[in-house]
Design a protein around this motif. Structure first.
Motif, mmCIF file in Angstrom:
data_model
loop_
_atom_site.group_PDB
_atom_site.id
_atom_site.type_symbol
_atom_site.label_atom_id
_atom_site.label_comp_id
_atom_site.label_asym_id
_atom_site.label_seq_id
_atom_site.Cartn_x
_atom_site.Cartn_y
_atom_site.Cartn_z
ATOM 1 N N SER A 1 0.824 -1.211 0.000
ATOM 2 C CA SER A 1 0.000 0.000 0.000
ATOM 3 C C SER A 1 0.857 1.260 0.000
ATOM 4 N N TYR A 2 2.017 1.197 0.650
ATOM 5 C CA TYR A 2 2.872 2.385 0.653
ATOM 6 C C TYR A 2 3.566 2.568 -0.687
ATOM 7 N N LEU A 3 4.040 1.482 -1.284
ATOM 8 C CA LEU A 3 4.723 1.594 -2.578
ATOM 9 C C LEU A 3 3.774 2.066 -3.679
ATOM 10 N N CYS A 4 2.488 1.731 -3.540
ATOM 11 C CA CYS A 4 1.513 2.152 -4.553
ATOM 12 C C CYS A 4 1.147 3.624 -4.440
ATOM 13 N N LYS A 5 1.477 4.248 -3.302
ATOM 14 C CA LYS A 5 1.141 5.664 -3.130
ATOM 15 C C LYS A 5 2.062 6.581 -3.917
ATOM 16 N N ASN A 6 3.209 6.057 -4.382
ATOM 17 C CA ASN A 6 4.191 6.861 -5.121
ATOM 18 C C ASN A 6 4.610 8.101 -4.333
#
Length: 508
Positions: free
Chosen positions: A281-286
């Motif tokens: 979820s954090y990596l997808c937030k860019n």
């Protein structure tokens, strides 16, 4: 004699008065000041952090040792904290306070200092120069051994979380006692996988010389992946209790930049679990605050060698969206999948939550799970906790919830009917994969506990028959409707015999 009594009695009253007032304390202070003037002292400073802003382990050991001394009660100001055990109260030395200790007939003193400008803490040891060569090294070894004894008695695992404390720029972690009761015995997991993980952890504990010999950092990285509620966080707690390691849970949203992430790693200790949850979820937030390269260096870069005997654990709901460079061997040593609850996991939960080894409703529960898992262990656990006074009601609620949630995922019924369509060459009409969701095919379990005679709880009146009788050519072709009528007739024949329906038998 009379004059002697007149002299002794007032003197006794004077001594009694002095002992119950601050005058005696003042006299002792003056005597100590006079004694200090007569001797030459050597001072040793033990800072809380070194020049790399890593925690000084000696400071931690001295802090634990001094707070265990009975002399801490003689300090002018002492903090009182509740302990981990019931009715336990701990005395903790406050800043800028002095405590005295005796070792090998020598008197030493400690002062707990705090720099007002930087906020850094330190202990200052004061030893007579005549005694320093005789007692300094044995005294420090004595502190090491006492610290190990105290830690062995306490065996308290702590949970650390990173904070943004603007008032104290050097503060990165705060901690609380880690009291999670999870163990490997209570974790719901396949026994073979559980044994493999335990064996891997036990091997890791004994592998310091092996890692040094092959030139690798003494650490191990795990990836726990699976849907929410499948027990990933509980498994981390079981690992921490099994190893008696502290847990450092890093919230990436509170990390300001790449350097801040490195500083968090530097200020963590050995024999710890470094945990980053919901990595996907954090990596997808860019996010621009933290780069991907910082996370990669955190996992296996040069900064990961700042402590030994560590486990790095990352959790994610799905690893499909994570960059393959994050998951490559070397960065992740073990991938552990946490699936939705199956029948074996259900039996484990029923045994631990309800005390059931078997029940008349187990066959019906197993039949539901054979169509596919749609409930997580957390959901089933909550149902059992809420209905723990009535195991039968709990099982009925599990069946009802499973059938209701089956509406949201493709079921085996639709797969079988589509198979019938594909086998019929004359059927050229488009299939309707959502027909089950449009009909009321799933019903709750009846309170009587009667096992369902229709697959997936199909009703007589509101499942397939209304659509078949309507003969809607837009949804199914004419010949497809005939096939469904035959299929429904077979269901009715079986239902009259009060036997459960098996799709494989019908296909044959």
């Amino acid at each position: 004699m009379f004059l002697y009594l007149l002299t002794i009695i007032p003197l006794c009253f004077l001594l009694k008065f002095v002992s119950k007032t601050s005058l005696l304390h003042i006299l002792k202070k003056w005597l100590r000041l006079l004694e200090d003037k007569c001797y030459v002292y050597q001072f040793y400073k033990v800072p809380q952090f070194n020049h790399n802003m890593q925690e000084n382990q000696l400071y931690r050991k001295i802090n634990t040792y001094l707070n265990s001394l009975p002399f801490v009660e003689d300090s002018a100001f002492t903090n009182l904290f509740s302990g981990s055990k019931t009715n336990e109260i701990n005395l903790v030395l406050d800043t800028n306070q002095k405590i005295v200790d005796n070792f090998l007939s020598a008197r030493v003193s400690w002062i707990n200092e705090k720099d007002e400008k930087t906020g850094l803490k330190s202990f200052v040891l004061k030893v007579r120069k005549n005694d320093k060569r005789r007692i300094l090294r044995p005294y420090l070894q004595h502190i090491h051994s006492k610290f190990d004894e105290i830690e062995q008695r306490r065996k308290e695992v702590r949970l650390f979380v990173n904070v943004n404390d603007e008032s104290d720029g050097n503060r990165r972690w705060i901690s609380v006692p880690f009291t999670h009761p999870a163990t490997f015995d209570t974790v719901v997991m396949e026994q073979d996988l559980k044994n493999k993980v335990k064996a891997d952890l036990e091997t890791f504990l004994k592998s310091k010389q092996h890692y040094n010999r092959i030139g690798r950092i003494w650490k191990r990285n795990y990836l726990l992946h699976g849907p929410s509620g499948t027990g990933k966080s509980t498994f981390i707690a079981a690992m921490a209790n099994f190893l008696s390691y502290d847990v450092y849970n890093i919230d990436l949203s509170k990390v300001s930049d790449d350097s801040d992430l490195k500083l968090l790693l530097l200020q963590s200790t050995s024999k710890s679990l470094i945990v980053i949850e919901d990595l996907d979820s954090y990596l997808c937030k860019n996010s621009t605050a933290l780069s991907l390269s910082a996370i990669l260096n955190f996992m296996d870069g040069i900064f990961s060698c700042c402590g030994d005997e560590r486990l790095m654990i990352f959790t994610t709901n799905s690893k499909d969206q994570i960059d393959p460079t994050v998951l490559r061997p070397g960065r992740i040593d073990h991938h552990i999948h946490f699936p939705l609850c199956d029948f074996n996991a259900f039996k484990s939960l029923a045994s631990s939550h309800l005390g059931l080894k078997d029940h008349k409703l187990f066959p019906q529960v197993e039949e539901n799970f054979q169509t596919g898992s749609v409930l997580s262990p957390a959901e089933i656990s909550e149902i059992m906790i809420s209905n723990r006074s009535s195991p039968s009601r709990a099982l009925k609620m599990v069946i009802s919830t499973h059938q209701s949630n089956s509406k949201l995922v493709p079921s085996r019924i639709s797969d079988k009917i589509e198979t019938i369509h594909s086998n019929n060459e004359a059927d050229l009409a488009p299939k309707h994969p959502l027909w089950l969701s449009k009909s009321r095919s799933v019903r709750p379990v009846e309170e009587s506990g009667e096992s369902g005679v229709y697959p997936q709880g199909l009703r007589k009146s509101k499942s397939v028959r209304p659509m078949v009788e309507s003969g809607d050519p837009g949804a199914f072709g004419k010949e497809s409707v005939n096939e469904l009528r035959k299929f429904y007739g077979l269901i009715r024949i079986k239902s009259r015999r009060k036997k459960s329906l098996d799709f494989d038998t019908i296909e044959k």
